[in-house]
Design an enzyme around this catalytic site. Structure first.
Site, PDB file in Angstrom:
ATOM      1  N   THR A   1       0.835  -1.201   0.000  1.00  0.00           N
ATOM      2  CA  THR A   1       0.000   0.000   0.000  1.00  0.00           C
ATOM      3  C   THR A   1       0.871   1.253   0.000  1.00  0.00           C
ATOM      4  O   THR A   1       1.985   1.233   0.511  1.00  0.00           O
ATOM      5  CB  THR A   1      -0.885  -0.044   1.262  1.00  0.00           C
ATOM      6  OG1 THR A   1      -1.814  -1.097   1.086  1.00  0.00           O
ATOM      7  CG2 THR A   1      -1.608   1.255   1.526  1.00  0.00           C
TER       8      THR A   1
ATOM      9  N   THR B   1      -0.084   1.238   6.801  1.00  0.00           N
ATOM     10  CA  THR B   1       0.089   0.070   5.941  1.00  0.00           C
ATOM     11  C   THR B   1       0.277  -1.144   6.833  1.00  0.00           C
ATOM     12  O   THR B   1       0.939  -1.066   7.859  1.00  0.00           O
ATOM     13  CB  THR B   1       1.295   0.213   5.000  1.00  0.00           C
ATOM     14  OG1 THR B   1       1.547  -1.064   4.389  1.00  0.00           O
ATOM     15  CG2 THR B   1       2.558   0.657   5.723  1.00  0.00           C
TER      16      THR B   1
HETATM   17  N1  ASP Z   1      -3.516  -2.285   4.646  1.00  0.00           N
HETATM   18  C1  ASP Z   1      -3.719  -2.817   3.321  1.00  0.00           C
HETATM   19  C2  ASP Z   1      -4.976  -3.663   3.297  1.00  0.00           C
HETATM   20  O1  ASP Z   1      -5.187  -4.416   4.220  1.00  0.00           O
HETATM   21  C3  ASP Z   1      -2.594  -3.650   2.868  1.00  0.00           C
HETATM   22  C4  ASP Z   1      -1.273  -2.976   2.830  1.00  0.00           C
HETATM   23  O2  ASP Z   1      -0.944  -2.170   3.702  1.00  0.00           O
HETATM   24  O3  ASP Z   1      -0.511  -3.270   1.894  1.00  0.00           O
HETATM   25  O4  ASP Z   1      -5.699  -3.613   2.323  1.00  0.00           O
END
Ligand code: ASP
Length: 310
Positions: free
Chosen positions: A177, A228
């Site tokens: 993300t 993230t």
């Molecule tokens: N937090 C994001 C999700 O769960 C994933 C990520 O941080 O890459 O969609």
């Protein structure tokens, strides 16, 4: 005294699995992180707002194939892309979010349009696409989002019940993300976050990234945050707002509050990941409890700094 202005960005917590990270790939990551930071910083330097700066930085990351957002978004169980994004203005507390977005090159810009051109905060799926059509957004076809590596990752787990975070072949290797937080010359702050979610996700799964208070939050009184990590835990921990609450109610600095949430409170409920934070004086904090976090920052009183590992 002139207000310090600053920007911080992330391209996901965790790191590429062993064997995949070469000096060449590392240089590409660092280059794109620096380009995004510079893009956001020059917006601030020119006297524009924190909202404009975080959007500009996230657009660069969405246009890079290296990160799990926009062009580099992962595949869903149906071999499609469903992207989520959000943005929040710490001065006005206005916010915009979109979820389950397909075909839009820069979901963060659509989130900003929800904030500024609709009466709402959160639009999802078909309705969000209708809104985009009314604003004459161009829809890319699936080939724009096709990436060989992402497709291979998906082929490995398609038709199974498992879902994965970005590049990982084992859980927690990498979350891709992207996000940005900024403090402008006027002491206003903002946050933006954008993601493709998890490889092989189904049933319209939505993570923390578009959820105001969980993956993204901004309030001039406290801080601007972009998260993230394992979204399900970040939602339950209401992580971004939790950092703001520790500042407001316990008098912590932005760094103390961010560290407390990432190294204690989210770990206690089983979550892994990281966040970037800035307060209205331009102070930055970028804690993570994974092996690394793709991140960079630049303040008006310092140089650009780019990091991947601890
Ligand atoms: N937090 C994001 C999700 O769960 C994933 C990520 O941080 O890459 O969609």
């Amino acid at each position: 005294m002139k207000n310090i202005f600053s920007i911080a960005i992330h391209g996901g917590a965790g790191t590429l699995v062993k064997g995949m990270m070469t000096p060449d790939i590392e240089a590409r990551y660092k280059n794109d992180l620096k380009t995004a930071t510079d893009a956001g910083y020059s917006v601030l330097e020119a006297g524009n707002t924190a909202v404009e700066a975080v959007e500009a930085a996230v657009v660069v990351l969405e246009n890079s194939p290296l990160f799990n957002a926009g062009k580099g978004a992962v595949f869903t169980a149906n071999e499609t892309h469903e992207m989520d994004a959000s943005i929040m203005d710490g001065k006005t507390l206005n916010a915009g979010s979109v979820s389950l977005i397909t075909g839009i090159k820069n979901p963060v810009s659509l989130a900003r349009d929800v904030m500024e051109k609709s009466e709402h905060v959160f639009l999802a799926g078909d309705g969000a696409h209708e809104f985009a059509k009314e604003l004459r957004y161009k829809f890319e076809d699936a080939s724009y989002f096709y990436d060989e590596l992402r497709h291979q990752q998906w082929l490995q787990i398609k038709d199974t019940d498992s879902f994965q975070l970005d590049h990982s072949v084992k859980k927690d290797s990498k979350f891709g993300t992207v996000g940005a937080v900024a403090c402008d010359k006027y002491g206003n702050i903002a946050a933006a976050t954008s993601t493709g979610g998890m490889t092989n996700k189904k049933w319209g799964r939505v993570g923390d990234s578009p959820m105001i208070g969980s993956g993204n939050y901004a309030h001039n009184k406290t801080c601007a945050i972009s998260c993230t990590g394992s979204g399900e835990y970040f939602i339950r921990g209401v992580v971004a707002y939790d950092v703001a609450c520790l500042m407001e109610h316990k008098g912590m600095t932005v760094d103390q509050a961010a560290q407390e949430v990432i190294h204690k409170r989210i770990l206690e409920i089983g979550g892994d990941g990281g966040l970037i934070a800035v307060d209205a004086k331009g102070n930055i904090s970028m804690p993570f409890n994974t092996e690394g976090m793709y991140r960079a920052s630049k303040s008006s009183n310092g140089a650009v700094e780019v990091f991947i590992y601890k």
